[in-house]
Design an enzyme around this catalytic site. Structure first.
Site, short mmCIF file in Angstrom:
data_model
loop_
_atom_site.label_atom_id
_atom_site.label_comp_id
_atom_site.label_asym_id
_atom_site.label_seq_id
_atom_site.Cartn_x
_atom_site.Cartn_y
_atom_site.Cartn_z
N SER A 193 44.93 35.40 36.97
CA SER A 193 43.92 36.43 37.10
C SER A 193 44.45 37.67 36.41
O SER A 193 45.51 38.19 36.78
CB SER A 193 43.67 36.70 38.59
OG SER A 193 42.79 37.79 38.75
N LYS A 212 41.35 34.00 34.02
CA LYS A 212 40.30 34.75 34.70
C LYS A 212 40.49 36.21 34.34
O LYS A 212 41.61 36.72 34.39
CB LYS A 212 40.42 34.54 36.21
CG LYS A 212 39.71 35.56 37.10
CD LYS A 212 39.67 35.06 38.53
CE LYS A 212 39.94 36.17 39.53
NZ LYS A 212 39.96 35.66 40.92
N LYS A 245 39.11 40.19 35.00
CA LYS A 245 38.31 41.03 35.88
C LYS A 245 37.31 41.80 35.04
O LYS A 245 37.63 42.26 33.93
CB LYS A 245 39.22 42.03 36.62
CG LYS A 245 40.17 41.36 37.61
CD LYS A 245 39.42 40.81 38.81
CE LYS A 245 40.38 40.32 39.89
NZ LYS A 245 39.68 39.84 41.09
N ASP A 264 35.66 37.67 36.98
CA ASP A 264 35.52 38.02 38.40
C ASP A 264 35.08 39.48 38.51
O ASP A 264 35.78 40.39 38.05
CB ASP A 264 36.88 37.84 39.11
CG ASP A 264 36.79 38.05 40.62
OD1 ASP A 264 35.69 38.40 41.12
OD2 ASP A 264 37.82 37.86 41.31
N GLU A 301 32.65 34.98 39.12
CA GLU A 301 33.04 35.06 40.53
C GLU A 301 32.47 36.33 41.16
O GLU A 301 32.60 37.43 40.61
CB GLU A 301 34.57 35.07 40.59
CG GLU A 301 35.16 34.99 41.99
CD GLU A 301 36.69 34.90 41.96
OE1 GLU A 301 37.27 34.55 40.90
OE2 GLU A 301 37.32 35.19 42.99
N ASP A 348 33.40 34.28 46.47
CA ASP A 348 34.69 34.69 47.03
C ASP A 348 34.42 35.52 48.29
O ASP A 348 34.27 34.97 49.39
CB ASP A 348 35.49 35.45 45.95
CG ASP A 348 36.83 36.02 46.43
OD1 ASP A 348 37.15 35.89 47.62
OD2 ASP A 348 37.55 36.63 45.61
N LYS A 389 40.30 31.43 50.01
CA LYS A 389 41.51 32.22 50.26
C LYS A 389 41.86 32.08 51.73
O LYS A 389 41.03 32.33 52.61
CB LYS A 389 41.28 33.70 49.93
CG LYS A 389 41.15 33.98 48.45
CD LYS A 389 40.94 35.46 48.19
CE LYS A 389 40.78 35.72 46.70
NZ LYS A 389 40.30 37.08 46.44
N GLY A 409 43.96 34.09 45.10
CA GLY A 409 45.18 34.81 45.41
C GLY A 409 44.89 36.24 45.81
O GLY A 409 43.80 36.76 45.54
O1 OSB Z 1 39.04 38.80 43.87
O2 OSB Z 1 40.37 37.21 43.52
C1 OSB Z 1 40.18 38.40 43.76
C2 OSB Z 1 43.51 40.30 43.80
C3 OSB Z 1 43.28 41.21 44.79
C4 OSB Z 1 42.05 41.23 45.41
C5 OSB Z 1 41.05 40.31 45.04
C6 OSB Z 1 41.30 39.38 44.04
C7 OSB Z 1 42.53 39.40 43.40
C8 OSB Z 1 42.86 38.53 42.29
C9 OSB Z 1 44.33 38.30 42.05
O3 OSB Z 1 42.07 38.09 41.50
C10 OSB Z 1 44.77 36.91 42.25
C11 OSB Z 1 46.27 36.84 42.20
O4 OSB Z 1 46.81 36.83 41.09
O5 OSB Z 1 46.91 36.84 43.27
MG MG Z 2 37.70 37.22 43.50
#
Ligand code: OSB
Ligand code: MG
Length: 371
Positions: A138, A164, A166, A191, A216, A241, A265, A293
């Protein structure tokens, strides 16, 4: 064989990220997480509360988690004869919300049970469908597009199987277009962390052009029905999510066709028992899942690896190498990723890694012991 937890130690640790992580709700440079140690007759199990530093992803944050664990979740399991870690979910079930705090305690009890039984954690939770976890990364919002392209390039060189990125309004279509121009054939997804509304439907429809694996959580953190309306308009599958906190909500979302993929999660759903139920609901409906994560330390990361061995975790998750986050992790060895973008699942009892106690002590900023 049953067991009784006779001691719980809470630690708040602070770990600086090697690179800031930015989402549509803000930038994180340093993680503060609550680590839960539960013991029975000298054997310890470990859990991590995955809440962020602010109540922006969901309602929880480090300080709320500390209080919920200390005053509500931990006392419900302390000095109580347990037959199975599966009972913990119910014992804390009357706490409204705060799933991450509940989940940190629950995961620690599963780890303890695995160690008491001499089993790897994945076996204890009913996993073991694979010995190698497919990994994605991510990548947060960057200061510039060239920086993003460089990051993607370097993660691909490390072997990661999917990227992925953001997105948020102002960092979406045009940026994804650049990424697709540079990397036309990679597995790519976006995401949004709830940054859009149904009024953005036409805008989001333009993402179909980029044949993403999924988008996402485009809409509100607590919204399922609007996701169904949006999914009806998009070719790109929606992955849910934030808005799915229980297996029952996953069932409702599937019934409404609110998405085609689920990110599970451990913290968001309150631990392994509920994660497993959500997994089963999706599996039965033919909906693939993957493990999300929350910028976890090695403890939460190791739990995510165990979870990812359940049968229906068929898509690459957000669980990646320790060194992407930390200059030093609190477990040994650190979580490493193979050149083919996988994590090998170990067979040691419990979550499969050692706690680096000296380092853990050095990053602990508050500690409290419950008897
Ligand atoms: O939306 O998946 C998410 C991190 C913090 C809060 C929300 C998210 C995330 C990530 C990071 O996408 C995933 C990771 O590398 O741990
Ligand atoms: Mg997410």
């Amino acid at each position: 064989m049953g067991f009784t937890i006779d001691r719980i130690v809470l630690r708040q640790i602070s770990l600086p990220l090697v690179h800031f992580f930015e989402t549509s709700f803000g930038r994180t440079t340093e993680r503060h997480m609550v680590i839960v140690e539960v013991s029975s007759q000298g054997v310890s199990g470990w859990g991590e509360v995955t809440a962020g530093e602010n109540p922006f992803y969901n309602e929880e944050w480090t300080d709320s988690a500390w209080l919920i664990v200390r005053n509500y979740a931990a006392p419900r399991v302390l000095n109580r004869a347990l037959d199975n870690a599966g009972e913990v979910n119910g014992l804390t079930g009357h706490i409204r919300g705060h799933n991450m705090a509940r989940g940190g305690v629950e995961a620690a009890v599963w780890d303890l049970q695995a160690r008491l039984n001499g089993n790897p954690l994945y076996k204890e939770i009913g996993g073991g469908a694979r010995k190698e976890i497919p990994c994605g990364v991510s990548i947060g919002i960057q200061n510039s597009v060239p920086e993003l392209l460089r990051k993607i390039q370097s993660e691909l060189e490390s072997g990661y199987q999917r990227i992925k990125m953001k997105i948020k309004p102002g960092w979406d279509i045009d940026v994804i277009r650049e990424v697709r121009r540079e990397f036309p054939s990679i597995k790519l997804m976006a995401d949004a962390n709830s940054a859009y509304t149904l009024a953005d439907t036409d805008h989001l429809k333009r993402l179909d052009e980029f044949y993403l694996m999924m988008i996402e959580q485009p809409l509100a953190h607590d919204e399922i029905i609007d996701h169904a309306a949006l999914q009806a308009k998009l070719d790109t599958p929606i992955c849910l999510d934030e808005c799915l906190r229980s297996a029952h909500q996953a069932e409702q979302a599937i019934r409404l066709r609110a998405g085609g993929i689920i990110n599970i999660k451990l913290g968001r759903v309150g631990g392994f028992s509920e994660a497993r139920r959500m997994h089963d609901v999706a599996h039965k409906a033919g909906i693939p899942v993957w493990c999300g994560g929350m910028l976890e330390s090695g403890i939460g990361r190791a739990h995510n690896i165990a979870l990812s061995t359940l049968e229906n975790f068929v898509l690459p998750g957000d669980v990646s190498a320790s060194k992407r986050y930390w200059s030093r992790d609190i477990i040994q060895p650190e979580v490493e990723v193979t050149p083919r973008g996988t994590i090998l699942v170990g067979d040691q009892p419990g979550f499969g890694y050692q706690i680096d106690h000296d380092f853990l002590r050095s990053v602990t900023v508050r500690q409290e012991e419950l008897h």
